[in-house]
Scaffold this motif. Structure first.
Motif, PDB file in Angstrom:
ATOM      1  N   ALA A   1      -9.880  13.977   6.037  1.00 44.54           N
ATOM      2  CA  ALA A   1     -10.958  14.967   5.954  1.00 44.54           C
ATOM      3  C   ALA A   1     -11.110  15.500   4.532  1.00 44.54           C
ATOM      4  N   ASP A   2      -9.982  15.718   3.846  1.00 44.93           N
ATOM      5  CA  ASP A   2     -10.049  16.159   2.455  1.00 44.93           C
ATOM      6  C   ASP A   2     -10.744  15.110   1.588  1.00 44.93           C
ATOM      7  N   THR A   3     -10.401  13.848   1.800  1.00 45.79           N
ATOM      8  CA  THR A   3     -11.023  12.762   1.040  1.00 45.79           C
ATOM      9  C   THR A   3     -12.514  12.695   1.318  1.00 45.79           C
ATOM     10  N   ALA A   4     -12.894  12.834   2.582  1.00 43.89           N
ATOM     11  CA  ALA A   4     -14.315  12.794   2.945  1.00 43.89           C
ATOM     12  C   ALA A   4     -15.085  13.919   2.264  1.00 43.89           C
ATOM     13  N   ALA A   5     -14.501  15.117   2.207  1.00 50.82           N
ATOM     14  CA  ALA A   5     -15.173  16.237   1.561  1.00 50.82           C
ATOM     15  C   ALA A   5     -15.384  15.973   0.078  1.00 50.82           C
ATOM     16  N   GLN A   6     -14.376  15.409  -0.579  1.00 49.97           N
ATOM     17  CA  GLN A   6     -14.517  15.136  -2.006  1.00 49.97           C
ATOM     18  C   GLN A   6     -15.520  14.012  -2.272  1.00 49.97           C
TER      19      GLN A   6
ATOM     20  N   MET B   1      -9.489   9.170  -3.166  1.00 47.24           N
ATOM     21  CA  MET B   1      -9.682   7.939  -2.409  1.00 47.24           C
ATOM     22  C   MET B   1      -8.560   6.944  -2.691  1.00 47.24           C
ATOM     23  N   ALA B   2      -8.196   6.793  -3.957  1.00 44.36           N
ATOM     24  CA  ALA B   2      -7.120   5.866  -4.303  1.00 44.36           C
ATOM     25  C   ALA B   2      -5.818   6.266  -3.607  1.00 44.36           C
ATOM     26  N   ASP B   3      -5.525   7.559  -3.583  1.00 42.82           N
ATOM     27  CA  ASP B   3      -4.304   8.029  -2.917  1.00 42.82           C
ATOM     28  C   ASP B   3      -4.368   7.787  -1.409  1.00 42.82           C
ATOM     29  N   ALA B   4      -5.543   8.005  -0.825  1.00 48.03           N
ATOM     30  CA  ALA B   4      -5.694   7.766   0.616  1.00 48.03           C
ATOM     31  C   ALA B   4      -5.527   6.290   0.944  1.00 48.03           C
TER      32      ALA B   4
ATOM     33  N   GLY C   1      -5.692  -1.615  -9.673  1.00 50.42           N
ATOM     34  CA  GLY C   1      -5.844  -0.713  -8.553  1.00 50.42           C
ATOM     35  C   GLY C   1      -7.268  -0.233  -8.368  1.00 50.42           C
ATOM     36  N   TRP C   2      -7.425   0.638  -7.364  1.00 41.27           N
ATOM     37  CA  TRP C   2      -8.760   1.103  -6.980  1.00 41.27           C
ATOM     38  C   TRP C   2      -9.427   1.920  -8.085  1.00 41.27           C
ATOM     39  N   ARG C   3      -8.669   2.762  -8.771  1.00 42.12           N
ATOM     40  CA  ARG C   3      -9.267   3.580  -9.829  1.00 42.12           C
ATOM     41  C   ARG C   3      -9.767   2.712 -10.970  1.00 42.12           C
ATOM     42  N   ASP C   4      -8.989   1.717 -11.351  1.00 39.13           N
ATOM     43  CA  ASP C   4      -9.442   0.804 -12.404  1.00 39.13           C
ATOM     44  C   ASP C   4     -10.670   0.018 -11.958  1.00 39.13           C
TER      45      ASP C   4
ATOM     46  N   MET D   1       0.818  -1.210   0.000  1.00 42.25           N
ATOM     47  CA  MET D   1       0.000   0.000   0.000  1.00 42.25           C
ATOM     48  C   MET D   1       0.851   1.258   0.000  1.00 42.25           C
ATOM     49  N   GLY D   2       2.135   1.158  -0.282  1.00 38.16           N
ATOM     50  CA  GLY D   2       2.984   2.313  -0.195  1.00 38.16           C
ATOM     51  C   GLY D   2       3.354   2.927  -1.529  1.00 38.16           C
ATOM     52  N   GLU D   3       2.948   2.361  -2.670  1.00 35.48           N
ATOM     53  CA  GLU D   3       3.315   2.876  -3.969  1.00 35.48           C
ATOM     54  C   GLU D   3       2.134   3.605  -4.597  1.00 35.48           C
TER      55      GLU D   3
END
Length: 396
Positions: free
Chosen positions: A324-329, A308-311, A66-69, A1-3
């Motif tokens: 919090a930024d992710t939740a807002a988006q 979300m994918a970055d988080a 990944g999550w976006r795909d 989960m680090g890349e």
């Protein structure tokens, strides 16, 4: 989960697979929706394609995406069949549960076994509290008399794959600590009973129903960890679970709306020769409004998906500010998409007057939150006013 997460050749391959599955599902979508049968055939189509097992870090041999795909795959499937899109989307989020709630070592072991045995996941890790009036008591986890394992009792209404799942992941209240924990349960255990819902208004093919637990044994290794409902006290990566589910359901709603508009467009094109010339301007205006609404929702949702994918990649390194930024988006994506999907679902049947077009409207109603938007808008406003840096673009 680090890349950092990037689109890979494997991701491109699975997008093509999703297109093929979606085209197949679209061919008989109306007939299957009317029949309202449990989604055994639909799940088999997914299994044959390999899609349920691919939300994993991309590997050199072409496995994983990944999550976006995965989000894009769910949206494409939902455009053809909203119920199957929701079933697959919930499966993906639940397959990530060990990363939310368990240790990295435990998560790696569980995910390896799930991939090896090709589990289909169902469940719910954020049941509402308190329970609505008339709902059966939620699951309770109690140490067995011999002390060798734990015992699960109670009931849980689930929105998808009740009769098709291999494993259930859900929160249960520990009888000793009185705190909610997340557990994994063998859905095929003889002490697990199922009762299907047959009268759903929308999303009729998800396989929703109620699961009953009557003294189901749960090994200590199947307790993933605390449910992490307290956003202030729990580690930030744990509290991503409900956000990830909410955003995935936003993908499903957006996919349903995009599928509705695409079907209406194709029907309108084929009927163009029979339409009076003076109707053309009104038709173009209607399609322009809907296309703009969905393009806007898509842009906001895509940005939330990147966040979300970055988080998720940050994992245990995620801090409260970034969460919090992710939740807002995610909140913005859900709000904008709900408005666009409701508008599309309402207007498409009138645009086409086609048999079966009302299913899109019913599916959208089942997917989006139609409650007051004030609390959500105030939360977004609070984040913008009190959290986002003055010199930062919004969303941050």
């Amino acid at each position: 989960m680090g890349e950092p997460e990037v689109t890979t050749e494997a991701g491109d391959f699975w997008h093509r697979v999703a297109d093929e599955v979606a085209d197949d599902l679209a061919m008989d979508a109306i007939d299957r929706e009317r029949a309202g049968k449990p989604p055994f055939d639909e799940v088999e189509r997914l299994r044959e394609s390999g899609l349920p097992a691919v939300l994993a870090p991309p590997a050199p041999d072409g496995r994983g995406m990944g999550w976006r795909d995965a989000s894009a795959v769910v949206r494409r499937i939902a455009a053809a069949d909203g119920s199957v899109g929701e079933l697959l989307g919930r499966h993906y989020v639940l397959s990530w549960s060990a990363r939310f709630f368990a240790t990295p070592e435990h998560a790696a072991e569980l995910e390896a076994r799930a991939a090896r045995e090709q589990w289909l996941w169902a469940g719910e890790t954020a049941a509402p509290e308190p329970l609505p009036r008339g709902e059966l008591p939620g699951p309770t986890l109690t140490p067995a008399a011999d002390g060798g394992h734990l015992v699960l009792d109670g009931h849980r209404a689930l929105p998808a794959a009740v009769d098709e799942a291999d494993r259930l992941v859900l929160d249960a209240v520990c009888s000793v600590t009185h705190e909610p924990v997340v557990v994994v349960v063998d859905a095929r255990h003889p002490r697990v009973g199922r009762e299907l819902s047959h009268d759903r208004f929308g999303q009729r093919l998800t396989g929703a129903g109620t699961v009953h637990f009557d003294g189901v044994p749960v090994a200590a290794a199947d307790v993933l960890g605390p449910a992490g409902r307290d956003e202030d006290m729990a580690p930030p990566h744990t509290t991503l679970a409900p956000l990830a589910l909410g955003l995935m359901l936003t993908q499903v709603a957006l996919g349903v709306a995009e599928g509705a508009l695409a079907e209406a467009r194709d029907l309108s094109r084929s009927a163009r020769h029979a339409r009076p010339p003076h109707d053309e301007a009104d038709l173009l205006l209607a399609y322009g409004e809907l296309a703009l609404a969905l393009h806007t929702a898509s842009a906001v949702t895509d940005r939330a998906t990147v966040a979300m994918a970055d988080a998720l990649v940050a994992g245990r390194g995620l801090d409260h500010e970034r969460r919090a930024d992710t939740a807002a988006q995610v909140a913005m994506a859900g709000t904008v998409t709900a408005r666009a999907a409701l508008l599309t679902g309402e207007r498409v049947p009138a645009l086409t007057d086609a048999d079966g077009a009302d299913r899109f409207w019913r599916n959208v109603l089942a997917l989006v939150d139609r409650g007051p938007t004030g609390p959500t808008m105030r939360a977004i406003g609070d984040h913008y006013l009190n959290t986002v840096r003055r010199d930062a673009p919004f969303p941050s």
